[in-house]
Design an enzyme around this catalytic site. Structure first.
Site, PDB file in Angstrom:
ATOM      1  N   ASP A  49       0.789  -1.216   0.156  1.00  0.00           N
ATOM      2  CA  ASP A  49       0.077   0.209  -0.081  1.00  0.00           C
ATOM      3  C   ASP A  49       0.919   1.210   0.060  1.00  0.00           C
ATOM      4  OD1 ASP A  49      -2.390   1.469   0.031  1.00  0.00           O
ATOM      5  OD2 ASP A  49      -2.677   1.217   2.111  1.00  0.00           O
ATOM      6  N   GLY A  50       0.434   2.494  -0.633  1.00  0.00           N
ATOM      7  CA  GLY A  50       0.785   3.703  -0.405  1.00  0.00           C
ATOM      8  C   GLY A  50       1.607   4.122  -1.586  1.00  0.00           C
ATOM      9  N   ASN A  51       1.285   3.601  -2.772  1.00  0.00           N
ATOM     10  CA  ASN A  51       1.894   3.945  -3.925  1.00  0.00           C
ATOM     11  C   ASN A  51       1.393   5.568  -4.453  1.00  0.00           C
ATOM     12  OD1 ASN A  51       3.035   1.632  -4.369  1.00  0.00           O
ATOM     13  ND2 ASN A  51       1.758   1.002  -6.140  1.00  0.00           N
TER      14      ASN A  51
ATOM     15  N   ASN B 104     -10.613  -2.687  -5.867  1.00  0.00           N
ATOM     16  CA  ASN B 104      -9.912  -1.566  -6.686  1.00  0.00           C
ATOM     17  C   ASN B 104     -10.312  -1.204  -7.896  1.00  0.00           C
ATOM     18  OD1 ASN B 104      -6.552  -2.727  -5.438  1.00  0.00           O
ATOM     19  ND2 ASN B 104      -7.889  -0.965  -4.659  1.00  0.00           N
ATOM     20  N   TRP B 105     -11.394  -2.397  -8.542  1.00  0.00           N
ATOM     21  CA  TRP B 105     -12.044  -2.122  -9.709  1.00  0.00           C
ATOM     22  C   TRP B 105     -13.022  -0.703  -9.676  1.00  0.00           C
ATOM     23  CZ3 TRP B 105     -10.635  -4.751 -13.805  1.00  0.00           C
ATOM     24  CH2 TRP B 105      -9.974  -6.008 -13.816  1.00  0.00           C
TER      25      TRP B 105
ATOM     26  N   ARG C  96     -11.886   2.161  -8.854  1.00  0.00           N
ATOM     27  CA  ARG C  96     -11.098   3.211  -9.005  1.00  0.00           C
ATOM     28  C   ARG C  96     -11.293   3.919 -10.359  1.00  0.00           C
ATOM     29  NH1 ARG C  96      -5.194   2.552  -6.023  1.00  0.00           N
ATOM     30  NH2 ARG C  96      -6.182   1.674  -3.869  1.00  0.00           N
TER      31      ARG C  96
ATOM     32  N   ARG D 132      -5.412  -2.100   8.580  1.00  0.00           N
ATOM     33  CA  ARG D 132      -6.613  -2.835   8.383  1.00  0.00           C
ATOM     34  C   ARG D 132      -6.096  -4.148   7.290  1.00  0.00           C
ATOM     35  NH1 ARG D 132      -8.273   2.515   6.638  1.00  0.00           N
ATOM     36  NH2 ARG D 132      -7.376   2.698   4.595  1.00  0.00           N
TER      37      ARG D 132
ATOM     38  N   SER E 129      -8.170  -5.056   4.648  1.00  0.00           N
ATOM     39  CA  SER E 129      -8.710  -4.659   3.295  1.00  0.00           C
ATOM     40  C   SER E 129      -8.934  -6.112   2.453  1.00  0.00           C
ATOM     41  CB  SER E 129      -7.889  -3.594   2.714  1.00  0.00           C
ATOM     42  OG  SER E 129      -7.723  -2.442   3.144  1.00  0.00           O
TER      43      SER E 129
HETATM   44  C1  IPE Z   1      -5.358  -2.808  -0.597  1.00  0.00           C
HETATM   45  O1  IPE Z   1      -5.128  -1.461  -0.322  1.00  0.00           O
HETATM   46  C2  IPE Z   1      -5.340  -3.423  -1.883  1.00  0.00           C
HETATM   47  C3  IPE Z   1      -3.842  -3.622  -2.392  1.00  0.00           C
HETATM   48  C4  IPE Z   1      -2.853  -3.105  -1.861  1.00  0.00           C
HETATM   49  C5  IPE Z   1      -3.977  -3.976  -3.794  1.00  0.00           C
HETATM   50  P1  IPE Z   1      -6.161  -0.183  -0.792  1.00  0.00           P
HETATM   51  O2  IPE Z   1      -5.483   1.074  -0.870  1.00  0.00           O
HETATM   52  O3  IPE Z   1      -7.019  -0.409  -1.676  1.00  0.00           O
HETATM   53  O4  IPE Z   1      -6.967  -0.511   0.626  1.00  0.00           O
HETATM   54  P2  IPE Z   1      -7.859   0.584   1.238  1.00  0.00           P
HETATM   55  O5  IPE Z   1      -8.693   1.202   0.424  1.00  0.00           O
HETATM   56  O6  IPE Z   1      -7.026   1.564   2.152  1.00  0.00           O
HETATM   57  O7  IPE Z   1      -8.597  -0.384   2.477  1.00  0.00           O
HETATM   58  C1  IPE Z   2      -1.351   0.284  -3.443  1.00  0.00           C
HETATM   59  O1  IPE Z   2      -1.262   1.495  -3.469  1.00  0.00           O
HETATM   60  C2  IPE Z   2      -1.647  -0.104  -4.700  1.00  0.00           C
HETATM   61  C3  IPE Z   2      -3.074  -0.570  -5.009  1.00  0.00           C
HETATM   62  C4  IPE Z   2      -3.894  -0.563  -4.291  1.00  0.00           C
HETATM   63  C5  IPE Z   2      -3.138  -0.939  -6.410  1.00  0.00           C
HETATM   64  P1  IPE Z   2      -2.364   2.882  -3.371  1.00  0.00           P
HETATM   65  O2  IPE Z   2      -2.680   3.367  -4.586  1.00  0.00           O
HETATM   66  O3  IPE Z   2      -3.584   2.135  -2.670  1.00  0.00           O
HETATM   67  O4  IPE Z   2      -1.971   3.970  -2.735  1.00  0.00           O
HETATM   68  P2  IPE Z   2      -2.463   5.077  -1.602  1.00  0.00           P
HETATM   69  O5  IPE Z   2      -2.998   4.201  -0.327  1.00  0.00           O
HETATM   70  O6  IPE Z   2      -3.390   5.686  -2.172  1.00  0.00           O
HETATM   71  O7  IPE Z   2      -1.485   5.918  -0.983  1.00  0.00           O
HETATM   72 MG    MG Z   3      -3.943   2.402  -0.705  1.00  0.00          MG
END
Ligand code: IPE
Ligand code: IPE
Ligand code: MG
Length: 227
Positions: free
Chosen positions: A10-12, A58-59, A61, A180, A182
């Site tokens: 997470d956190g990209n 994530n679909w 988004r 969490r 997720s």
């Molecule tokens: C969880 O991260 C899914 C992946 C890392 C692929 P999310 O960024 O989608 O989760 P939430 O929305 O913070 O719960």
């Molecule tokens: C995780 O990074 C990658 C995926 C869920 C695909 P995020 O895109 O959720 O990064 P944040 O949480 O918005 O920083």
């Molecule tokens: Mg995220």
């Protein structure tokens, strides 16, 4: 000993935002981390590494972000195949991969096939993966295939999960600070140790992995028993 490590990458997005970059650039930087962490995990003797790459949620988004992530899949498979062959990485996937675009699916199938005899570490990508979806998919297969579906045990049930041959994760790491699950590996994580790192995934490196593994080694895994 950690046989199976699971990571919520997470956190990209936050990593990119901090640098004034687009979310896509964050995802590209995140994808680049995968090889290093796979190598570092293999060095630590970890046999299975499951990475949460795209969830069923994530679909929802924006379409442009989903498209970018889907296009990253064939790019990753093509660019990383030589390294995977060299380093003994076997690629697998879990999730509703039928929902992925044809080009992503084809690239994955090809890399999975080409790496199937590699033995150093299994890199298991969770794509269009949801823990609840996995449980529901298992129930539906049981209803179709089991002769006596009224007599289901935990062992029978677990045989219908996406990767029944992979042991449950010993440690689950989530990057970027959120506490969490997720919808990740709901069944399999029931007794995993949890470690949350404040680093965003594109900053998570071998040293950070070692720190998490050291923390794991100090944990007392009681499994409900008295020592
Ligand atoms: C969880 O991260 C899914 C992946 C890392 C692929 P999310 O960024 O989608 O989760 P939430 O929305 O913070 O719960
Ligand atoms: C995780 O990074 C990658 C995926 C869920 C695909 P995020 O895109 O959720 O990064 P944040 O949480 O918005 O920083
Ligand atoms: Mg995220």
């Amino acid at each position: 000993m950690i046989r199976h490590l699971a990571i919520i990458m997470d956190g990209n997005g936050r990593w990119a935002q901090q640098r004034g970059l687009s979310r896509s650039e964050g995802h590209r930087a995140g994808a680049q981390r995968i090889s290093d962490i796979t190598e570092a995990a293999a060095q630590l003797g970890i046999e299975y590494l499951t990475l949460y790459a795209f969830s069923t949620e994530n679909w929802k988004r924006p379409i442009a972000e989903v498209t970018f992530l889907m296009n990253l899949i064939p790019e990753f498979c093509r660019n990383k195949l030589p390294d995977m062959m060299k380093n003994g990485v076997r690629l697998r996937t879990v999730g509703r991969t039928d929902d992925l675009p044809a080009a992503s699916k084809a690239a994955l199938l090809d890399a999975v096939e080409k790496t199937r005899d590699n033995r150093k570490i299994t890199l298991n990508l969770a794509l269009s993966y949801g823990g609840r979806a996995e449980i529901v998919d298992a129930v539906n297969r049981i209803l179709r295939e089991e002769k006596k579906p009224e007599k289901i045990t935990e062992e029978t049930f677990a045989r219908y999960l996406y990767a029944p041959d992979i042991p449950d994760p010993d440690l689950m790491i989530r990057t970027s600070g959120e506490m969490r699950l997720s919808n990740f590996l709901l069944w399999e994580l029931s007794y995993a140790e949890l470690f949350v790192s404040d680093l965003h995934w594109p900053d998570f490196d071998a040293a950070a992995l070692k720190e998490a593994v050291s923390a794991y080694e100090t944990r007392d895994r009681r499994f409900g028993k008295v020592k």
